[in-house]
Design an enzyme around this catalytic site. Structure first.
Site, PDB file in Angstrom:
ATOM      1  CB  CYS A  17      39.724 -27.317   1.740  1.00 20.76           C
ATOM      2  SG  CYS A  17      39.213 -26.049   3.436  1.00 20.76           S
ATOM      3  CG  HIS A  23      35.074 -27.665   1.171  1.00 20.07           C
ATOM      4  ND1 HIS A  23      35.827 -28.876   1.795  1.00 20.07           N
ATOM      5  CD2 HIS A  23      34.993 -27.175   1.617  1.00 20.07           C
ATOM      6  CE1 HIS A  23      36.370 -28.480   2.511  1.00 20.07           C
ATOM      7  NE2 HIS A  23      35.941 -26.977   2.103  1.00 20.07           N
ATOM      8  CD  GLU A  76      34.386 -31.653  -0.646  1.00 21.95           C
ATOM      9  OE1 GLU A  76      34.511 -31.309  -1.372  1.00 21.95           O
ATOM     10  OE2 GLU A  76      35.152 -30.979   0.661  1.00 21.95           O
TER      11      GLU A  76
END
Lengths: 206, 259
Positions: A83, A186, A188
């Site tokens: 990001c 993202h 994650e």
């Protein structure tokens, strides 16, 4: 096991990235210490919020940027920016005035150009289409949905574009050059696709 | 390719347990929030929303602990709301594992808090939650404190202002419909979504798969939030995705976790 330095500079969802890296089989060390970065096999730079605030946070840690530069650019440690951690690879950020970036990939970080009917921020799951084969970004093939939450994008040099996404315009949602990878989305928070990408990063020998 | 419409299971939490009421009262117990979150993560929820409906000052530590346990169970974006009053509250939630913080009562009482939070953390992680009740054919007003306190504030105008102040998303709940399973308030959703650039999450009233579809196709929402229909297994997230796909809405291709 390989050590991954997960850079803690007060900007980013460290906990989520740390857990996702652990799930991907790594042993992340959350740190901003130059000696820990020098000893790490790989570097992950997260980032959330505004470009200028993140750059200020990085600069505020004594010796951090220099330690990162040595590890990534001189020693060639595999690097993943997430990001704003990808956006910081720009020469310049245009959010809240002009801010100098790390300049490792180059280009500018500017607001996403959307049409009247497109929402902003670009929030949610969108497809990321690889621009070429790459050991880490192959996790996105053929064009997987991943999670985005941003209003700004990096305009990188054309030969560094790793994957693209469409929202109002076609933008670089991933960059790659040598031992550097950056993703605007993202991993994650992208469930199985994101974990796969992180696994590939953990095993990657550029 | 297009940004996919999102389906968001909502965990309404009180004292560490998931509950869901009808019109905000008559709460039923639907289990442990962390367990529920893990189930929704495995089913491919597009996001999970976590609202602390009791949200008292004394409960703050318990809430953060539950958020931490919940966030630890999933790799799905998590929005947390309830009792968020200051940038410090937002920071604590983000550090506990939330990706976005939803501000409700505080945004009505002191709208400047929206500017302050958006400035500190970026618009993309600030959600303003609007609880609206229809008061005349063309007017909805904001109610706070679980729908019990009237403010006289025009909900549509408030929504526009919240986005101008930096909200990156609006969670729009119809108090009239919440818990009724009679469908979302589509007129309210259209009024708001046609006036703001930020994504709108439809909330309050989901009872059928068709309701979820309508929120997106007729209400102009970017996401449909629901609680009971998912908690009690009336419908699965896969069925919801299928219904959206059949209606021609952009839907995510969910990839399952490797065993």
């Amino acid at each position: 096991m390989q050590t991954i330095a997960l850079i803690d500079y007060g900007a980013g969802n460290l906990r989520s990235v740390e857990r996702a890296l652990a799930r991907a089989g790594a042993e992340p060390v959350v740190t901003a210490a130059p000696d820990a970065i020098a000893a790490a096999d790989r570097i992950v730079l997260p980032g959330q919020g505004a470009f200028a605030a993140c750059m200020t946070g990085l600069s505020a840690q004594p010796g951090l940027i220099e330690a990162l530069r040595r590890a990534v650019l001189e020693r060639g440690a595999p690097f993943l920016g997430i990001c704003v951690g990808m956006q910081l690879l720009a020469d310049v950020g245009l959010e809240h005035g002009e801010t100098q970036g790390l300049g490792w990939i180059g280009g500018a970080c500017r607001v996403l150009s959307v049409g009247p009917k497109d929402i902003l921020p670009h929030t949610g799951w969108n497809t990321a289409a690889p621009a070429r084969a790459h050991p880490v970004l192959d996790a996105l093939a053929p064009a997987r949905h991943v999670y985005f939450n941003h209003s700004f994008v990096l305009d990188p040099p054309a030969n560094t574009i790793g994957a693209t996404t469409e929202h109002g315009e076609t933008f670089a949602c991933a960059v790659a050059r040598d031992n550097l990878v950056g993703v605007q989305f993202h991993p994650e928070k992208s469930q199985a696709v994101g974990i796969d990408l992180l696994q590939r990063f953990v095993r990657w020998s550029p | 390719m297009t940004l996919a419409a999102r389906i968001i299971p909502c965990l309404d939490v009180r004292e560490g347990r998931v509950v869901k009421g009808v019109n905000f009262v008559d709460l039923k117990d639907a289990g442990d929030p962390a367990e529920q979150a893990a189930i929704y993560d495995a089913q491919g929820a597009d996001e999970i929303c976590f609202l602390d409906i009791a949200a008292s000052h004394e409960n703050r530590g318990t809430l953060l602990d539950v958020v931490r346990r919940t966030a630890d169970k999933c790799f799905t974006p998590l929005t947390v709301g309830g009792g968020v009053r200051t940038p410090e509250d937002v920071r604590a939630l983000l550090l506990a594992g939330a990706d976005k913080a939803a501000i409700n009562t505080a945004a009505v009482r002191t709208p400047d808090v929206v500017d302050a939070c958006a400035k500190a953390f970026g618009a993309q992680c600030i959600v303003v939650a609007i609880d609206a009740k229809q008061v005349s054919p063309d007017r909805w007003e904001i109610f706070t404190h679980g729908g019990s306190r009237e403010t006289g504030i025009d909900a549509v105008r408030f929504a526009v202002e919240a986005v101008e102040r930096g909200a990156g998303e609006l969670l729009v709940t119809s108090i009239d419909r919440d818990g009724t399973r009679a469908g979302y308030d589509l007129a309210l959703l259209s009024e708001i979504s046609s006036r703001v650039k930020a994504p709108v999450i439809a909330s309050g009233g989901a009872g059928t798969l068709q309701h979820l579809v309508e929120a997106i196709t007729l209400g102009g929402a970017s996401a449909a939030l629901a609680a009971s229909i998912f908690h009690f297994g009336t419908f699965s997230l896969a069925q919801a995705r299928e219904a959206l796909r059949d209606a021609g809405a952009p839907v995510r291709d969910v990839v399952g976790y490797a065993p």
